[in-house]
Design an enzyme around this catalytic site. Sequence first.
Site, short mmCIF file in Angstrom:
data_model
loop_
_atom_site.label_atom_id
_atom_site.label_comp_id
_atom_site.label_asym_id
_atom_site.label_seq_id
_atom_site.Cartn_x
_atom_site.Cartn_y
_atom_site.Cartn_z
N GLY A 1 0.78 -1.23 0.00
CA GLY A 1 0.00 0.00 0.00
C GLY A 1 0.81 1.28 0.00
O GLY A 1 0.25 2.38 0.07
N LYS A 2 2.14 1.18 -0.12
CA LYS A 2 3.00 2.36 -0.04
C LYS A 2 2.67 3.37 -1.14
O LYS A 2 2.46 4.55 -0.88
CB LYS A 2 4.48 1.95 -0.13
CG LYS A 2 4.94 0.97 0.94
CD LYS A 2 6.43 0.72 0.86
CE LYS A 2 6.89 0.14 -0.47
NZ LYS A 2 6.36 -1.22 -0.73
N GLU B 1 10.32 5.59 -4.61
CA GLU B 1 11.52 4.84 -5.01
C GLU B 1 12.24 5.49 -6.20
O GLU B 1 12.47 4.85 -7.22
CB GLU B 1 11.15 3.39 -5.34
CG GLU B 1 10.57 2.63 -4.17
CD GLU B 1 10.46 1.14 -4.44
OE1 GLU B 1 11.50 0.46 -4.35
OE2 GLU B 1 9.36 0.67 -4.76
#
Length: 253
Positions: free
Chosen positions: A49-50, A173
């Site tokens: 869920g990030k 990221e």
Amino acid sequence: MELLKVENLSFTYPRQSGDTSPEKEALQQVSFRIQEGDFVVICGESGCGKTTLLRMLKRELAPAGKKQGTIFFAGREQGELSEREAACEIGFVLQNPENQTVTDKVWHELAFGLENMGIPTPVIRRRVAEMACFFGIDDWFRKNTSQLSGGQKQLLNLASVMAMQPRLLILDEPTSMLDVSVQASILNLLKELQKELDLSYLFISHDLDVLSWFSDDIAVMKQGEFLEIGKKDSVLLRPQKEYTKQLIQAFSH
């Protein structure tokens, strides 16, 4: 000063056609706060869920679905922010630089967001020049974006977002697809920006170096929930959950 406050945020994606399985929340009662100047890293396994959480914080990128809970930015509920405030004060850098590059020329990419916000031309020129100088883009300022390497494109994306002068920078990221030397260069730039501008970061990473060297706080996610959140030394050296211990061990290999 508190910059971001998330209270009991839950989110469920809509069912696909023909799907009769029970609805499953992508986010479950997520709550946290970010102060000005904080560098917060979220970690967890893929699919926890990030990315959904980060997109919920950037109004223009929020997915369709059922939302519960509240998001406050600089003391105001997310929906109360003007278009310019939402677009400029909360920046977002994607994992894949190819997905964020929208124009054919480097200089135009730097100016694109500012043009869309109706910023006066003299201001655009000044900010573009400042970002090109700070990020070392001068030598390829007039190149086609298609000629750039992956690292150059990610640097350009970061510079384009910073030209909007955000107070909070959300990064999904952003260095995971780059080689180690380029990763280090971009991370050091982020740290320099944080010191100079008191910029706040919310950063997804699976890199132990990012967790240990750059973060102030670490949040650990599992299945749409925050298992624990705290200062990096506390989470890394004295994790409270077995899942966190296993995750840190996996990152170190």
